[in-house]
Scaffold this motif. Structure first.
Motif, PDB file in Angstrom:
ATOM      1  N   CYS A  51       0.863  -1.185   0.000  1.00 27.44           N
ATOM      2  CA  CYS A  51       0.000   0.000   0.000  1.00 27.44           C
ATOM      3  C   CYS A  51       0.895   1.229   0.000  1.00 27.44           C
ATOM      4  O   CYS A  51       2.110   1.119   0.113  1.00 27.44           O
ATOM      5  CB  CYS A  51      -0.916   0.009   1.228  1.00 27.44           C
TER       6      CYS A  51
ATOM      7  N   PRO B 166      -3.673   4.584   0.026  1.00 27.82           N
ATOM      8  CA  PRO B 166      -2.864   4.866   1.217  1.00 27.82           C
ATOM      9  C   PRO B 166      -2.848   3.680   2.175  1.00 27.82           C
ATOM     10  O   PRO B 166      -3.738   2.837   2.166  1.00 27.82           O
ATOM     11  CB  PRO B 166      -3.570   6.068   1.842  1.00 27.82           C
ATOM     12  N   CYS B 167      -1.820   3.632   2.983  1.00 25.00           N
ATOM     13  CA  CYS B 167      -1.762   2.651   4.061  1.00 25.00           C
ATOM     14  C   CYS B 167      -2.658   3.162   5.191  1.00 25.00           C
ATOM     15  O   CYS B 167      -2.528   4.314   5.617  1.00 25.00           O
ATOM     16  CB  CYS B 167      -0.336   2.478   4.554  1.00 25.00           C
ATOM     17  N   ALA B 168      -3.566   2.327   5.662  1.00 28.83           N
ATOM     18  CA  ALA B 168      -4.560   2.741   6.653  1.00 28.83           C
ATOM     19  C   ALA B 168      -4.201   2.219   8.041  1.00 28.83           C
ATOM     20  O   ALA B 168      -3.895   1.032   8.211  1.00 28.83           O
ATOM     21  CB  ALA B 168      -5.934   2.237   6.245  1.00 28.83           C
TER      22      ALA B 168
ATOM     23  N   ASN C 146      -4.230   7.772   7.870  1.00 33.16           N
ATOM     24  CA  ASN C 146      -3.615   7.177   6.678  1.00 33.16           C
ATOM     25  C   ASN C 146      -2.275   7.831   6.359  1.00 33.16           C
ATOM     26  O   ASN C 146      -1.996   8.961   6.779  1.00 33.16           O
ATOM     27  CB  ASN C 146      -4.531   7.350   5.463  1.00 33.16           C
TER      28      ASN C 146
ATOM     29  N   HIS D  44       0.889   7.843   2.920  1.00 33.41           N
ATOM     30  CA  HIS D  44       1.345   7.400   1.605  1.00 33.41           C
ATOM     31  C   HIS D  44       2.839   7.116   1.691  1.00 33.41           C
ATOM     32  O   HIS D  44       3.545   7.681   2.525  1.00 33.41           O
ATOM     33  CB  HIS D  44       1.050   8.470   0.557  1.00 33.41           C
TER      34      HIS D  44
END
Length: 277
Positions: A22, A28-30, A35, A37
């Motif tokens: 991600c 995006p990484c959650a 979040n 990026h």
């Protein structure tokens, strides 16, 4: 070559790795509290992490195409751009900058360490050096992190943002910090400005530098030297008991001068600024 083509080539040469899973512009990484990026260089072992905080109202994904992202990736660093998230405030994409009469939905002193831990888990990067940079409100929070959580990064590079009033009375430990600011900045003037009849006040860059000089054990108020290069003016406090403070002023307004990212990365890596600045 156009900036758009350069940006496209950067992501061809340094794609998001499969291990990261991600972090791209649209994925995006959650985390439970927000979040971020991320872009990962195509190297066997990244050299460290460069985290960049956007300005008030900005988005982390926009920084994936920034000059600092390209510099970091080209030098072998993981580039990370978190999203500010304060949904009940005027700038919903903002940071929990310390200051009087300022309330926040999320305290980013907890969020950024969570991001860092997740980045390390996804990339498998245990060590390496860390740079925390930020623009405007993001730059102000870089100052807050440097002051209150000095062990978060190895170096700090705020741009066009500093402490907000009330100023801290002192910081936790010495740090390396490279502050950049426009002489003609009217959005965040060097001396700060107030809002709402003085209810909220941007801090003063000169007062902020004084606080950090005291923390770093800089015996002299003045820098040990000043220097100039074209339209840039530098002040160097590099003879303090600990840490290292650099100030770079440019003739522009609320933004970065040309070559800012290169200079910051050279300073972070311990080269370039003394010879060139």
């Amino acid at each position: 070559m156009s900036r758009l083509l350069i940006a496209m080539l950067s992501f061809v040469l340094f794609p998001i790795s499969a291990a990261a899973a991600c972090g791209g512009r649209d994925d995006p990484c959650a985390l439970p509290n927000g979040n971020y990026h991320m872009a990962v260089p195509e190297v066997t072992q990244p050299r460290g992490i460069v985290m960049h905080l956007h300005g008030g109202g900005g988005r982390g994904r926009g920084l994936l195409n920034s000059d600092l992202a390209r510099e970091a990736l080209a030098r072998g660093y993981v580039f990370v751009a978190p999203d500010g998230d304060q949904p009940t405030r005027r700038f919903k994409r903002d940071w929990s900058v310390r200051g009087k009469n300022l309330d926040y939905d999320r305290q980013d002193f907890g969020f950024l360490p969570d991001v860092m831990a997740d980045v390390r888990a996804r990339t498998g990067l245990d060590g390496g050096t860390v740079l925390l940079a930020g623009f405007s409100r993001g730059g102000s929070f870089v100052w807050d992190m440097a002051c209150q959580m000095p062990d978060f990064a190895d170096a700090y590079a705020p741009l066009a943002g500093t402490f907000w009033d009330d100023l801290p009375t002192g910081c936790a430990a010495p740090v390396r910090l490279f502050h950049s600011h426009g002489w003609n900045d009217r959005t965040v003037p060097l001396e700060g400005r107030s809002f709402g009849g003085g209810a909220v006040v941007q801090g003063d860059v000169w007062a902020s530098l004084k606080i950090l000089r005291e923390t770093n054990g800089c015996d002299a108020r003045q820098p040990e030297r000043n220097s100039f290069e074209d339209d840039l003016w530098f002040r160097h406090w590099s003879d303090c008991a600990a840490g290292d403070i650099r100030l770079m002023l440019h003739k522009g307004g609320h933004g970065a001068p040309q070559g800012w990212a290169t200079r910051v990365m050279d300073w972070f890596e311990g080269k370039g600024l003394d010879a060139e600045g």
